[in-house]
Design an enzyme around this catalytic site. Structure first.
Site, PDB file in Angstrom:
ATOM      1  N   ASP A  12       0.777  -1.337   0.112  1.00  0.00           N
ATOM      2  CA  ASP A  12      -0.141   0.094   0.102  1.00  0.00           C
ATOM      3  C   ASP A  12       0.977   0.896  -0.323  1.00  0.00           C
ATOM      4  O   ASP A  12       0.932   2.111   0.904  1.00  0.00           O
ATOM      5  CB  ASP A  12      -0.512  -0.109   1.051  1.00  0.00           C
ATOM      6  CG  ASP A  12      -1.916  -1.358   0.890  1.00  0.00           C
ATOM      7  OD1 ASP A  12      -2.591  -2.024   0.065  1.00  0.00           O
ATOM      8  OD2 ASP A  12      -1.515  -1.892   2.175  1.00  0.00           O
ATOM      9  N   LYS A  15       2.198   2.261  -5.442  1.00  0.00           N
ATOM     10  CA  LYS A  15       3.410   1.287  -6.233  1.00  0.00           C
ATOM     11  C   LYS A  15       1.589   1.697  -7.733  1.00  0.00           C
ATOM     12  O   LYS A  15       3.379   1.782  -8.604  1.00  0.00           O
ATOM     13  CB  LYS A  15       3.349  -0.681  -6.032  1.00  0.00           C
ATOM     14  CG  LYS A  15       4.721  -0.384  -4.846  1.00  0.00           C
ATOM     15  CD  LYS A  15       4.730  -2.557  -4.762  1.00  0.00           C
ATOM     16  CE  LYS A  15       3.663  -2.499  -4.267  1.00  0.00           C
ATOM     17  NZ  LYS A  15       2.496  -1.955  -3.307  1.00  0.00           N
ATOM     18  N   GLY A  39      -4.590  -5.690  -3.536  1.00  0.00           N
ATOM     19  CA  GLY A  39      -5.518  -4.179  -4.047  1.00  0.00           C
ATOM     20  C   GLY A  39      -4.110  -2.994  -4.249  1.00  0.00           C
ATOM     21  O   GLY A  39      -3.310  -2.568  -4.113  1.00  0.00           O
ATOM     22  N   HIS A  40      -4.489  -3.089  -5.182  1.00  0.00           N
ATOM     23  CA  HIS A  40      -4.021  -1.654  -6.494  1.00  0.00           C
ATOM     24  C   HIS A  40      -4.854  -0.729  -6.763  1.00  0.00           C
ATOM     25  O   HIS A  40      -6.163  -0.574  -7.664  1.00  0.00           O
ATOM     26  CB  HIS A  40      -2.877  -1.593  -7.474  1.00  0.00           C
ATOM     27  CG  HIS A  40      -3.097  -2.696  -7.912  1.00  0.00           C
ATOM     28  ND1 HIS A  40      -3.182  -3.774  -7.863  1.00  0.00           N
ATOM     29  CD2 HIS A  40      -3.317  -2.891  -9.811  1.00  0.00           C
ATOM     30  CE1 HIS A  40      -3.524  -4.934  -9.169  1.00  0.00           C
ATOM     31  NE2 HIS A  40      -3.439  -3.946  -9.701  1.00  0.00           N
ATOM     32  N   GLN A 239       2.522  -6.110  -2.701  1.00  0.00           N
ATOM     33  CA  GLN A 239       2.826  -6.512  -1.201  1.00  0.00           C
ATOM     34  C   GLN A 239       4.416  -5.343  -1.029  1.00  0.00           C
ATOM     35  O   GLN A 239       4.092  -4.355  -1.494  1.00  0.00           O
ATOM     36  CB  GLN A 239       2.636  -7.310  -1.028  1.00  0.00           C
ATOM     37  CG  GLN A 239       1.858  -8.406  -0.364  1.00  0.00           C
ATOM     38  CD  GLN A 239       0.700  -9.050  -2.216  1.00  0.00           C
ATOM     39  OE1 GLN A 239       1.907  -9.751  -2.418  1.00  0.00           O
ATOM     40  NE2 GLN A 239      -0.190  -8.726  -2.414  1.00  0.00           N
TER      41      GLN A 239
HETATM   42  P1  IMP Z   1      -2.247 -12.744   2.199  1.00  0.00           P
HETATM   43  O1  IMP Z   1      -0.975 -12.007   1.211  1.00  0.00           O
HETATM   44  O2  IMP Z   1      -3.537 -12.799   2.003  1.00  0.00           O
HETATM   45  O3  IMP Z   1      -1.475 -13.969   2.281  1.00  0.00           O
HETATM   46  O4  IMP Z   1      -2.069 -12.191   3.764  1.00  0.00           O
HETATM   47  C1  IMP Z   1      -1.155 -12.137   3.853  1.00  0.00           C
HETATM   48  C2  IMP Z   1      -0.099 -11.052   4.694  1.00  0.00           C
HETATM   49  O5  IMP Z   1      -0.085  -9.959   3.766  1.00  0.00           O
HETATM   50  C3  IMP Z   1      -1.724  -9.898   5.756  1.00  0.00           C
HETATM   51  O6  IMP Z   1      -0.966  -9.469   6.839  1.00  0.00           O
HETATM   52  C4  IMP Z   1      -2.256  -8.829   4.771  1.00  0.00           C
HETATM   53  O7  IMP Z   1      -2.877  -8.516   4.958  1.00  0.00           O
HETATM   54  C5  IMP Z   1      -1.205  -8.883   4.612  1.00  0.00           C
HETATM   55  N1  IMP Z   1      -1.149  -8.046   2.764  1.00  0.00           N
HETATM   56  C6  IMP Z   1      -1.437  -9.584   1.830  1.00  0.00           C
HETATM   57  N2  IMP Z   1      -1.621  -8.186   0.330  1.00  0.00           N
HETATM   58  C7  IMP Z   1      -1.506  -7.127   0.153  1.00  0.00           C
HETATM   59  C8  IMP Z   1      -1.167  -5.831   0.048  1.00  0.00           C
HETATM   60  O8  IMP Z   1      -2.000  -5.582  -1.097  1.00  0.00           O
HETATM   61  N3  IMP Z   1      -0.576  -5.285   0.724  1.00  0.00           N
HETATM   62  C9  IMP Z   1      -0.718  -4.765   2.031  1.00  0.00           C
HETATM   63  N4  IMP Z   1      -0.718  -5.732   2.704  1.00  0.00           N
HETATM   64  C10 IMP Z   1      -1.265  -6.700   2.082  1.00  0.00           C
END
Ligand code: IMP
Length: 465
Positions: A12, A15, A39-40, A239
């Site tokens: 977040d 990017k 999410g973007h 991420q």
């Molecule tokens: P997962 O990727 O859904 O397995 O989540 C693992 C961790 O990464 C969690 O703490 C999510 O909140 C975080 N996370 C996954 N994708 C994003 C993103 O695009 N932005 C921020 N945090 C993310």
């Protein structure tokens, strides 16, 4: 030529907007890891596009490639493509045949495993998209790949092996009654998610559509040919570094490598190719985090995510957190959850700059901090009485770190758009002092500064292509 965009913090960082901005000169925008957890938001011509899987470059007519390091949910893929088509766009999306497929049982298992972990405060606060379970199957050599969807016999064989093991996991380990479970909160039919015939029918159809639309590729060959033909390739990391499975705050991480090395393994190109271009770290001017795990510079807290925080405390830190959260729109793009917010953390950034070898940084959300009279930055930590300049390898030790803050004058501006037009010299002196501190500490130039959500609200000092 290549350019790689990497998140420096917890995701977040903005990017998508930078990929979009620099992507003007790119011909292909390739994602190398993650899936529809990413999410973007891209703002273009007053229109806002919220995506979670399709690379942001696809909004602007670039080829959007999902590399072999990605995990792909075909339902999301086609929903996003169809949604963009309905809005008059014609995205050109390619998917690596070596990428792994997120199946409905992965999403169900993501949810039940998080529930089970929450009893011991071990849940990562995942996005619930099945990311971890899919990468587990990839590493366990029992995954289904995009290429398998194109060959019904192979698909059937893979499902017949793996689905009974998933059923046993759900029923015998987690005690789920599959037939009685109904639908998950996100609308997944649980019984069908573990049924070989239902899965086979649906995913064979996804394979047919991928083939009909000519979307599948050998990612490495496709990208190498594109580069050989003189095209520009941008690698779009999802991420951020602190969520990296190797370099992040394990176990509160995602299951892939957002750091720049992932651009090699996740596409099929070598480090000399990826390293021949810029590797740009995207930095948010403060810190935000979704999900659990420590965060030494956190202000206030978010119930359910901040360890040990129950929401009963209210004081200046909570007020400051709310102010920054509101000003910065700090709510998850995918989940809508309020994000945890805190001061900029230099040990986190030094760690990120080293792990990915940043050649430049972009600092976003500079306007958001314009609401503060004074701001702080964790210059270093104190751990066991010693000063630390980077992040300790274990998350528990990281949680023991006490930030050593430096205070900076706040800044304000009545018209950020005018500043964006005039350029760097028009920024308030206090903003420039903050940016120059970052450049000096990371030994990396600031390539661009985000002072608003639109791409015209970015001061560009260097274009990497
Ligand atoms: P997962 O990727 O859904 O397995 O989540 C693992 C961790 O990464 C969690 O703490 C999510 O909140 C975080 N996370 C996954 N994708 C994003 C993103 O695009 N932005 C921020 N945090 C993310």
């Amino acid at each position: 030529m290549t350019v790689t965009i990497v998140g420096s913090q917890f995701g977040d960082e903005g990017k998508g907007g930078i990929v979009d901005l620099y992507g003007d000169e790119a011909d292909v925008v390739a994602r190398y890891q993650g899936g529809d957890n990413a999410g973007h938001t891209v703002v273009e011509g007053g229109e806002e596009y919220k995506l979670s899987l399709v690379p942001s470059g696809a909004i602007r007519g670039k080829v959007g490639l999902l590399g072999n390091g990605c995990v792909v949910n075909p339902r999301t893929l086609f929903d996003e493509i169809d949604g963009l088509r309905e809005r008059g766009l014609d995205p050109d999306i390619r998917v690596a045949e070596r990428a792994h497929v997120i199946l409905p049982y992965h999403r169900v298992l993501d949810g039940i495993e998080e529930d089970a972990k929450s009893e011991g405060d071990l849940e990562a606060g995942t996005t619930g998209r099945g990311i971890g379970p899919t990468y587990e199957d990839k590493a366990g050599r029992r995954g289904v790949r995009i290429g398998d969807l194109l060959d019904p016999a192979v698909l059937r064989e893979r499902l017949e092996y793996v689905v009974p093991t998933k059923r046993a996991l759900a029923e015998d380990v987690f005690g789920l009654d599959l037939e009685a479970a109904g639908e998950t909160d996100s609308g997944i039919d649980v019984a069908a998610a573990f049924d070989v015939d239902a899965l086979y029918e649906e995913f064979k159809n996804h394979g047919e559509r991928l083939a009909e639309e000519g979307m599948t590729v050998d990612a490495g060959t496709y990208l190498a040919e594109s580069i050989d033909a003189g095209e520009n390739v941008m690698f779009e990391g999802a991420q951020g570094t602190s969520l990296d499975i190797d370099h992040g705050t394990y176990p509160f991480v995602t299951s892939s490598n957002p750091t720049a090395g992932g651009a090699c393994t996740g596409t099929g190109l070598g480090p000399t190719t990826v390293g021949s271009g810029d590797v740009i770290g995207i930095v948010k001017a403060y810190l935000s985090r979704v999900g659990t795990g420590p965060m030494p510079t956190e202000l206030g807290g978010v119930v359910g995510d901040t360890p040990g925080y129950d929401g009963t405390e209210t004081g200046p830190e909570e007020e400051l957190a709310t102010k920054i959260r509101e000003a910065g729109g700090e709510y998850g793009t995918v989940t809508g959850r309020p994000r945890r917010v805190g001061w900029l953390d230099m040990p986190v950034l030094r760690h990120a700059a080293r792990a990915s070898g940043f050649t430049g940084i972009v600092v976003n959300h500079v306007d958001t901090l314009g609401i503060l009279d004074e701001l702080r930055v964790a210059h270093s930590y104190t751990l066991d009485g010693e000063e630390q300049f980077t992040v300790p390898p274990t998350t528990e030790r990281w949680g023991d770190c006490e930030p050593n803050y430096r205070t900076f004058d706040g800044w304000s501006a009545s018209d950020w758009s005018a500043i964006a037009d005039e350029g760097y010299d028009a920024l308030p002196e206090a903003t420039k002092a903050y940016l120059e501190y970052l450049e000096a500490e990371l030994d990396t130039p600031v390539y661009a500064i985000g002072i608003g959500p639109g791409r015209e609200e970015t001061i560009v000092r260097h274009r990497p292509f």
